[in-house]
Design a protein around this motif. Structure first.
Motif, mmCIF file in Angstrom:
data_model
loop_
_atom_site.group_PDB
_atom_site.id
_atom_site.type_symbol
_atom_site.label_atom_id
_atom_site.label_comp_id
_atom_site.label_asym_id
_atom_site.label_seq_id
_atom_site.Cartn_x
_atom_site.Cartn_y
_atom_site.Cartn_z
ATOM 1 N N HIS A 92 0.835 -1.199 0.000
ATOM 2 C CA HIS A 92 0.000 0.000 0.000
ATOM 3 C C HIS A 92 0.870 1.250 0.000
ATOM 4 O O HIS A 92 1.815 1.364 0.785
ATOM 5 C CB HIS A 92 -0.903 0.004 1.239
ATOM 6 N N VAL A 93 0.538 2.201 -0.898
ATOM 7 C CA VAL A 93 1.202 3.502 -0.965
ATOM 8 C C VAL A 93 0.157 4.572 -0.662
ATOM 9 O O VAL A 93 -0.902 4.605 -1.284
ATOM 10 C CB VAL A 93 1.817 3.761 -2.353
ATOM 11 N N GLY A 94 0.445 5.450 0.299
ATOM 12 C CA GLY A 94 -0.511 6.477 0.699
ATOM 13 C C GLY A 94 -0.291 7.802 0.006
ATOM 14 O O GLY A 94 0.273 7.873 -1.094
ATOM 15 N N ASP A 95 -0.718 8.893 0.659
ATOM 16 C CA ASP A 95 -0.623 10.236 0.089
ATOM 17 C C ASP A 95 0.828 10.684 0.051
ATOM 18 O O ASP A 95 1.505 10.738 1.083
ATOM 19 C CB ASP A 95 -1.468 11.207 0.928
ATOM 20 N N LEU A 96 1.310 11.030 -1.129
ATOM 21 C CA LEU A 96 2.729 11.251 -1.397
ATOM 22 C C LEU A 96 3.102 12.729 -1.390
ATOM 23 O O LEU A 96 2.248 13.616 -1.305
ATOM 24 C CB LEU A 96 3.107 10.625 -2.729
ATOM 25 N N SER A 97 4.415 13.002 -1.560
ATOM 26 C CA SER A 97 4.924 14.366 -1.619
ATOM 27 C C SER A 97 6.043 14.451 -2.641
ATOM 28 O O SER A 97 6.753 13.465 -2.886
ATOM 29 C CB SER A 97 5.439 14.803 -0.234
ATOM 30 N N HIS A 98 6.204 15.644 -3.240
ATOM 31 C CA HIS A 98 7.262 15.887 -4.226
ATOM 32 C C HIS A 98 8.257 16.891 -3.674
ATOM 33 O O HIS A 98 7.885 17.878 -3.041
ATOM 34 C CB HIS A 98 6.654 16.453 -5.521
ATOM 35 N N HIS A 99 9.540 16.618 -3.928
ATOM 36 C CA HIS A 99 10.579 17.589 -3.593
ATOM 37 C C HIS A 99 11.798 17.358 -4.467
ATOM 38 O O HIS A 99 12.333 16.241 -4.521
ATOM 39 C CB HIS A 99 10.986 17.490 -2.119
ATOM 40 N N ALA A 100 12.216 18.398 -5.192
ATOM 41 C CA ALA A 100 13.475 18.396 -5.951
ATOM 42 C C ALA A 100 13.584 17.211 -6.910
ATOM 43 O O ALA A 100 14.626 16.559 -6.988
ATOM 44 C CB ALA A 100 14.664 18.429 -4.996
ATOM 45 N N GLY A 101 12.505 16.927 -7.623
ATOM 46 C CA GLY A 101 12.530 15.870 -8.629
ATOM 47 C C GLY A 101 12.338 14.467 -8.093
ATOM 48 O O GLY A 101 12.397 13.501 -8.862
ATOM 49 N N LEU A 102 12.105 14.337 -6.791
ATOM 50 C CA LEU A 102 11.878 13.036 -6.177
ATOM 51 C C LEU A 102 10.495 12.988 -5.545
ATOM 52 O O LEU A 102 9.963 14.007 -5.095
ATOM 53 C CB LEU A 102 12.937 12.741 -5.109
ATOM 54 N N LEU A 103 9.924 11.798 -5.506
ATOM 55 C CA LEU A 103 8.627 11.572 -4.889
ATOM 56 C C LEU A 103 8.819 10.742 -3.626
ATOM 57 O O LEU A 103 9.530 9.726 -3.649
ATOM 58 C CB LEU A 103 7.694 10.844 -5.863
ATOM 59 N N TYR A 104 8.198 11.167 -2.547
ATOM 60 C CA TYR A 104 8.325 10.491 -1.267
ATOM 61 C C TYR A 104 7.026 9.754 -0.976
ATOM 62 O O TYR A 104 5.958 10.368 -0.857
ATOM 63 C CB TYR A 104 8.671 11.512 -0.180
ATOM 64 N N LEU A 105 7.127 8.413 -0.924
ATOM 65 C CA LEU A 105 5.966 7.527 -0.893
ATOM 66 C C LEU A 105 5.835 6.854 0.471
ATOM 67 O O LEU A 105 6.724 6.102 0.879
ATOM 68 C CB LEU A 105 6.100 6.443 -1.965
ATOM 69 N N PRO A 106 4.753 7.075 1.201
ATOM 70 C CA PRO A 106 4.543 6.360 2.465
ATOM 71 C C PRO A 106 4.129 4.914 2.185
ATOM 72 O O PRO A 106 3.187 4.653 1.432
ATOM 73 C CB PRO A 106 3.415 7.150 3.126
ATOM 74 N N LEU A 107 4.833 3.979 2.802
ATOM 75 C CA LEU A 107 4.608 2.563 2.536
ATOM 76 C C LEU A 107 4.121 1.860 3.800
ATOM 77 O O LEU A 107 4.614 2.107 4.903
ATOM 78 C CB LEU A 107 5.910 1.900 2.069
ATOM 79 N N GLU A 108 3.177 0.949 3.606
ATOM 80 C CA GLU A 108 2.675 0.130 4.710
ATOM 81 C C GLU A 108 2.140 -1.178 4.138
ATOM 82 O O GLU A 108 2.046 -1.358 2.920
ATOM 83 C CB GLU A 108 1.566 0.859 5.468
ATOM 84 N N CYS A 109 1.767 -2.087 5.024
ATOM 85 C CA CYS A 109 1.040 -3.266 4.582
ATOM 86 C C CYS A 109 -0.351 -3.223 5.206
ATOM 87 O O CYS A 109 -0.502 -2.950 6.398
ATOM 88 C CB CYS A 109 1.766 -4.558 4.937
ATOM 89 N N TYR A 110 -1.340 -3.419 4.365
ATOM 90 C CA TYR A 110 -2.715 -3.441 4.855
ATOM 91 C C TYR A 110 -3.472 -4.502 4.080
ATOM 92 O O TYR A 110 -3.611 -4.416 2.862
ATOM 93 C CB TYR A 110 -3.407 -2.092 4.695
ATOM 94 N N TYR A 111 -3.927 -5.508 4.800
ATOM 95 C CA TYR A 111 -4.672 -6.607 4.185
ATOM 96 C C TYR A 111 -6.082 -6.634 4.765
ATOM 97 O O TYR A 111 -6.258 -6.575 5.987
ATOM 98 C CB TYR A 111 -3.959 -7.937 4.414
ATOM 99 N N PHE A 112 -7.056 -6.673 3.890
ATOM 100 C CA PHE A 112 -8.455 -6.622 4.309
ATOM 101 C C PHE A 112 -8.738 -7.710 5.341
ATOM 102 O O PHE A 112 -8.368 -8.860 5.149
ATOM 103 C CB PHE A 112 -9.368 -6.796 3.094
ATOM 104 N N GLN A 113 -9.362 -7.317 6.430
ATOM 105 C CA GLN A 113 -9.693 -8.151 7.587
ATOM 106 C C GLN A 113 -8.465 -8.410 8.471
ATOM 107 O O GLN A 113 -8.575 -8.375 9.689
ATOM 108 C CB GLN A 113 -10.363 -9.470 7.169
ATOM 109 N N ALA A 114 -7.292 -8.651 7.873
ATOM 110 C CA ALA A 114 -6.092 -8.903 8.682
ATOM 111 C C ALA A 114 -5.446 -7.603 9.167
ATOM 112 O O ALA A 114 -4.782 -7.585 10.204
ATOM 113 C CB ALA A 114 -5.080 -9.717 7.896
ATOM 114 N N GLY A 115 -5.619 -6.509 8.421
ATOM 115 C CA GLY A 115 -5.078 -5.219 8.824
ATOM 116 C C GLY A 115 -3.585 -5.094 8.602
ATOM 117 O O GLY A 115 -3.022 -5.637 7.642
ATOM 118 N N ASN A 116 -2.921 -4.389 9.512
ATOM 119 C CA ASN A 116 -1.492 -4.105 9.410
ATOM 120 C C ASN A 116 -0.697 -5.299 9.936
ATOM 121 O O ASN A 116 -0.428 -5.410 11.127
ATOM 122 C CB ASN A 116 -1.163 -2.836 10.204
ATOM 123 N N THR A 117 -0.294 -6.173 9.039
ATOM 124 C CA THR A 117 0.350 -7.421 9.447
ATOM 125 C C THR A 117 1.853 -7.279 9.675
ATOM 126 O O THR A 117 2.438 -8.054 10.436
ATOM 127 C CB THR A 117 0.105 -8.511 8.390
#
Length: 293
Positions: A92-117
């Protein structure tokens, strides 16, 4: 002469729109009647570069780029490299940000019913041109169990996110390849603002001047701004819809003319468990707000 004067007037209007004054805390906002449709694939978040190109993430794994008119100019349907999927479990990639030609991507794991494993979060760093992830940096899991959004400060020194009711900031110097996983240890936050997350919580963020604007919907569909020196939050505006709040973006720092109506853009997608979505099930929409007064 009349044509030259008209062209000069139009140029002045364009420059003025690109350099609109930053609103102060608690400014007045007006929601525009116009809504802009976006594909369901642009589900999770949005940001921009100084030229007005927009970047989106979704539904879970994709990274997309558009021009200022939202014509798609690049797509990577799975930005998380296979070895990172396998090693960390991130999906899962959430709401991102841009700075100086790079994109900063928040990463997590989220599985339906199991959640953040996996119980960890990271910030992936991707090239804004190729849309390929270059490296990722793990965040200390004793401070934060997942990363759902990320926003780089205007001076490029800090990256902000949240855990629970607290805002966390990470030194951008710690998000370089030198600290990349799996070889380097997880990084720690350099600043914490306890209780600074607004009542509506956070689904998306953007900086307007030196204030961090946060959109959410847990306690009503609202946008708040936060003074990051004190942690004090101020209500900015609200709206109403049946759907799911996602990313937040603005146009105050563009170096070219703005191609979207208004000054602040809130991304809403159809997922919900209450009723039929306000804007149907085949697309998402951008709500637009303009600063008034």
């Amino acid at each position: 002469m009349r044509r030259a004067a008209l062209i000069a007037c139009l140029l002045m209007h364009t420059v003025g729109a690109a350099h609109a004054a930053h609103p102060g805390p608690g400014s007045h906002w007006r929601e525009l009647d116009q809504k802009t449709k976006v594909p369901l694939t642009y589900f999770q978040g949005m940001t921009h570069d100084p030229s007005g190109n927009r970047y989106f993430t979704g539904v879970h794994l994709g990274l997309y780029r558009t021009d200022p008119d939202l014509n798609e100019t690049g797509a990577n349907h799975d930005v998380i490299p296979p070895d990172v999927h396998l090693r960390e479990g991130y999906n899962h990639v959430g709401d991102l940000s841009h700075h100086a030609g790079l994109l900063y991507l928040p990463l997590e794991c989220y599985y339906f019913q199991a959640g953040n494993t996996c119980k960890t979060g990271s910030i992936g760093v991707a090239d804004a041109h190729t849309l390929q992830m270059l490296w990722y940096v793990k965040l200390d899991p004793t401070e934060i169990p997942k990363a759902m959004w990320a926003e780089v400060s205007p001076d490029g020194k800090l990256l902000w996110t949240s855990t629970g009711r607290d805002l966390l900031a990470y030194d951008m110097n710690d998000l370089t390849q030198h600290h990349a996983a799996p070889g380097a240890a997880p990084i720690k936050a350099v600043k914490r603002l306890p209780g600074a997350v607004p009542p509506s919580k956070v689904t998306g963020a953007t900086f307007v001047g030196d204030r961090l604007f946060l959109a959410g919907q847990d306690d009503g569909q609202q946008i708040w701004s936060v003074d990051l020196t004190t942690g004090e939050s101020v209500f900015e505006t609200s709206t109403s819809y049946i759907g799911e709040a996602e990313g937040l973006d603005d146009d105050f720092d563009l170096t070219t003319g703005d191609h979207l109506p208004g000054d602040l853009h809130w991304q809403v997608m159809p997922w919900n468990d209450k009723a039929y979505p306000t804007h149907g099930v085949t697309n998402g929409v951008l709500y637009h707000f303009e600063q008034i007064g």
